[in-house]
Structure formats: C-alpha cells, structure tokens
Scaffold this motif. Structure first.
Motif, PDB file in Angstrom:
ATOM      1  N   ILE A  23       0.951  -1.162   0.040  1.00  0.00           N
ATOM      2  CA  ILE A  23      -0.003  -0.043   0.070  1.00  0.00           C
ATOM      3  C   ILE A  23       1.133   1.447  -0.087  1.00  0.00           C
ATOM      4  N   ASN A  24       1.807   1.366   0.797  1.00  0.00           N
ATOM      5  CA  ASN A  24       2.921   2.332   0.813  1.00  0.00           C
ATOM      6  C   ASN A  24       4.353   1.870   0.407  1.00  0.00           C
ATOM      7  N   LEU A 167       9.065  -2.511   6.214  1.00  0.00           N
ATOM      8  CA  LEU A 167       8.292  -3.522   6.586  1.00  0.00           C
ATOM      9  C   LEU A 167       8.297  -3.342   8.303  1.00  0.00           C
ATOM     10  N   LEU A 168       9.402  -3.265   8.854  1.00  0.00           N
ATOM     11  CA  LEU A 168       9.703  -3.313  10.308  1.00  0.00           C
ATOM     12  C   LEU A 168       9.177  -2.039  10.991  1.00  0.00           C
ATOM     13  N   THR A 169       9.409  -0.964  10.183  1.00  0.00           N
ATOM     14  CA  THR A 169       8.811   0.442  10.611  1.00  0.00           C
ATOM     15  C   THR A 169       7.548   0.591  10.490  1.00  0.00           C
ATOM     16  N   SER A 170       6.429  -0.027   9.776  1.00  0.00           N
ATOM     17  CA  SER A 170       5.257   0.435   9.512  1.00  0.00           C
ATOM     18  C   SER A 170       4.118  -0.319  10.316  1.00  0.00           C
ATOM     19  N   TYR A 171       4.458  -0.814  11.181  1.00  0.00           N
ATOM     20  CA  TYR A 171       3.411  -1.593  11.990  1.00  0.00           C
ATOM     21  C   TYR A 171       2.700  -0.773  13.037  1.00  0.00           C
ATOM     22  N   THR A 185      -4.137 -11.685  12.088  1.00  0.00           N
ATOM     23  CA  THR A 185      -2.996 -11.044  11.166  1.00  0.00           C
ATOM     24  C   THR A 185      -2.646  -9.691  11.680  1.00  0.00           C
ATOM     25  N   HIS A 186      -1.696  -9.003  11.100  1.00  0.00           N
ATOM     26  CA  HIS A 186      -1.533  -7.735  11.486  1.00  0.00           C
ATOM     27  C   HIS A 186      -1.355  -6.683  10.399  1.00  0.00           C
ATOM     28  N   TYR A 187      -2.095  -5.633  10.415  1.00  0.00           N
ATOM     29  CA  TYR A 187      -1.726  -4.550   9.403  1.00  0.00           C
ATOM     30  C   TYR A 187      -0.635  -4.008   9.179  1.00  0.00           C
ATOM     31  N   ASN A 188      -0.027  -3.973   8.085  1.00  0.00           N
ATOM     32  CA  ASN A 188       1.188  -3.317   7.726  1.00  0.00           C
ATOM     33  C   ASN A 188       1.198  -2.903   6.156  1.00  0.00           C
ATOM     34  N   ALA A 193       2.880  -8.677  -0.054  1.00  0.00           N
ATOM     35  CA  ALA A 193       1.989  -9.642  -0.435  1.00  0.00           C
ATOM     36  C   ALA A 193       0.404  -9.312  -0.062  1.00  0.00           C
ATOM     37  N   GLY A 194       0.200  -8.294   0.563  1.00  0.00           N
ATOM     38  CA  GLY A 194      -1.386  -8.510   1.015  1.00  0.00           C
ATOM     39  C   GLY A 194      -1.392  -7.203   2.066  1.00  0.00           C
ATOM     40  N   LYS A 195      -2.674  -6.804   2.590  1.00  0.00           N
ATOM     41  CA  LYS A 195      -2.677  -5.701   3.646  1.00  0.00           C
ATOM     42  C   LYS A 195      -2.416  -6.059   4.901  1.00  0.00           C
ATOM     43  N   SER A 196      -2.142  -7.468   5.398  1.00  0.00           N
ATOM     44  CA  SER A 196      -1.717  -7.809   6.811  1.00  0.00           C
ATOM     45  C   SER A 196      -0.943  -9.218   6.547  1.00  0.00           C
ATOM     46  N   LEU A 197      -0.267  -9.471   7.626  1.00  0.00           N
ATOM     47  CA  LEU A 197       0.743 -10.702   7.600  1.00  0.00           C
ATOM     48  C   LEU A 197       0.432 -11.304   8.919  1.00  0.00           C
ATOM     49  N   ALA A 198       0.969 -12.348   9.035  1.00  0.00           N
ATOM     50  CA  ALA A 198       1.066 -13.168  10.451  1.00  0.00           C
ATOM     51  C   ALA A 198       1.927 -12.699  11.314  1.00  0.00           C
ATOM     52  N   MET A 199       2.962 -12.091  10.962  1.00  0.00           N
ATOM     53  CA  MET A 199       4.143 -11.539  11.893  1.00  0.00           C
ATOM     54  C   MET A 199       3.680 -10.463  12.774  1.00  0.00           C
TER      55      MET A 199
END
Length: 271
Positions: A23-24, A167-171, A185-188, A193-199
C-alpha cells in the motif's frame, strides 16, 4: 520476526480495500553499501547481528550462513568460536546409529529454531517463517518505469534492505476506516503480498541494548538488521564492486589502445 513472507489476508473488496501491494512503497534509504563504490559498515553489521540473535533467531534460521563468516564483521576466531557455541546443532549418527545434539562449531551454519516446517507453521499462526540467508535479495518492491531505467545507471540494488526497513517500521500505522483485517493477522501497509501478515510487530524502542551508544529505536534497529541481512545475502558485495570497477577501467583503457592502434595502422592507407 516470524513469517516475514507472511500470510496475505483475504480481501472483502469494499471501498476501503487496497488494489495494489504494498500500500505504501518503501522509502529509498541511504546505505553505506549503495552505489558503485559502496562498502559495509562493520559496526552496523555487528549491531544487526545482535538484533538477529536477540529477536529474529527465535523464529528465523540462516541455514546458508556459516558462523565462521562472522570474522568478516571484525570478530576474532576465538569470538566466533564462542558465539557458535551458544547454539546447538543436530549431528550424527553416532556409533549406535542415533542422532545427537552438540554445541555448534564455526563451520556449522545458523540453525533453525524449529525441528521442521510443520512445527514452525504451528507456532506461527500457520505461516512458516522464511529462512533469512537470502531474504535481502529475495524480497523487494518492483520499481516501475521510468525508475528502473535510472536504477541501471545508479546500480540500485538495495530494494531488499529498503523493503525490510519499511516493513519493520510500518507496524504502528492504523488501517483506513472500513478495511477489515482478518483475526490473527497484523496490518502493515509496507507488506508486499497483502494488507496484513501473520508476523506481529517484532521489535520496539529500547528492546535491544547497544553498547556503542547508537540510538535504540525501531528505525535504527530496522536499518541495522536490514544491513546485516544484506551482508548475509551478499557478503562479497564490496569485492564484487571493486572487481567490476577494475574491469570497466581495463576495458576503457583497452578500447583506447585498440582505437589508437587502428588509427596508426590505417593512417597511411588511402580511403
């Protein structure tokens, strides 16, 4: 840092749903190893190794990276041996035909914290944490036209580290109103690969202590571990760049000599 490859969440296709990922887009960072004459900052790599050991290694292996290569970061042989001994690896079979565990040696590689991929998935919401050996070269956002044309001339090859940092600074960002994030899942917005991920967010300010006085912030942590992962993926990057420059210099000189020779040989020949 479980599941950087993560798990894309299914879309509900309403007005707030994104139509592209990330997205960003990642911000292009200022890396010491960027450009034709770039080189690694060993102090930064040592800090990145500390981040990997204290945070990432709980979920991610680096099964293509041997402990002995840490000497390239400025550690002595004794320090590398002591560092390796903090890990356990499986070996065998022994004389009884059984496998056993022992302390790692410098020739061993960073082990996985899980015995197999099924166990890794079960511990991480169904997503298998990817190996980090080549993650900085395997991940990156495709830069469209005309940016990729300029990248050829600037030798931009830092898409992986830029993406990892993003990725690490957008949580801490919140999803737009109406966007549904699947449970677990968690928005990032930087996820490719998508709007959210498992990490989940893996690291916070002050979580890892730096002895050299470097700021202990998520932004700095992300820079340091991204640089370390770039080194893990391409440890001989400075040497490759140096060799490439020497080759180009040789070709330029050789081309000049050939041209001068051609002019001399054909100088007195009628055209």
């Amino acid at each position: 840092m479980a599941g950087m490859a993560g798990m894309a969440a299914p879309s509900e296709h309403n007005l707030a749903e994104p139509t592209h990922f990330p997205i960003n887009a990642p911000k292009e960072m200022d890396w010491t190893f960027a450009g034709p004459f770039g080189t690694y900052d060993k102090a930064q790599l040592q800090r990145g190794l500390k981040i990997y050991k204290e945070v990432c290694a709980a979920c991610h292996s680096m099964n293509l990276v041997a402990f002995r290569t840490l000497e390239d970061l400025g550690y002595t042989e004794a320090q590398v041996k002591a560092f390796a001994a903090e890990y356990e690896v499986q070996d065998g079979p022994n004389s009884d035909g059984e496998m056993f565990t022992r302390k790692a040696l410098p020739g061993d590689r960073f082990p996985s914290p899980f015995p197999n991929s099924a166990a890794a998935a079960a511990a991480n919401n169904g997503a298998v944490p990817p190996d980090f050996s080549l993650i900085a070269k395997a991940r990156g956002v495709i830069r469209g036209f005309p940016t990729f044309v300029f990248d050829i001339f600037t030798q931009y090859a830092e898409g992986g580290p830029d993406y990892i940092h993003a990725l690490l600074t957008s949580y801490d960002q919140q999803p737009p109103a109406g966007m549904e994030i699947p449970e677990g899942t968690h928005y990032n917005p930087a996820f490719i690969a998508g709007k959210s991920l498992a990490m989940a967010k893996p690291i916070s300010d002050g979580q890892v202590t730096y002895e050299d006085g470097t700021p202990e912030t998520v932004d700095q942590y992300a820079k340091d571990v991204a640089a370390f992962l770039m080194w893990a993926a391409e440890p001989h990057l400075p040497e490759r760049k140096q060799t490439g420059f020497q080759v180009l210099l040789f070709l330029a000189l050789f081309g000049g000599l050939l041209y001068a020779t051609k002019r001399k040989v054909w100088a007195n020949v009628a055209h």
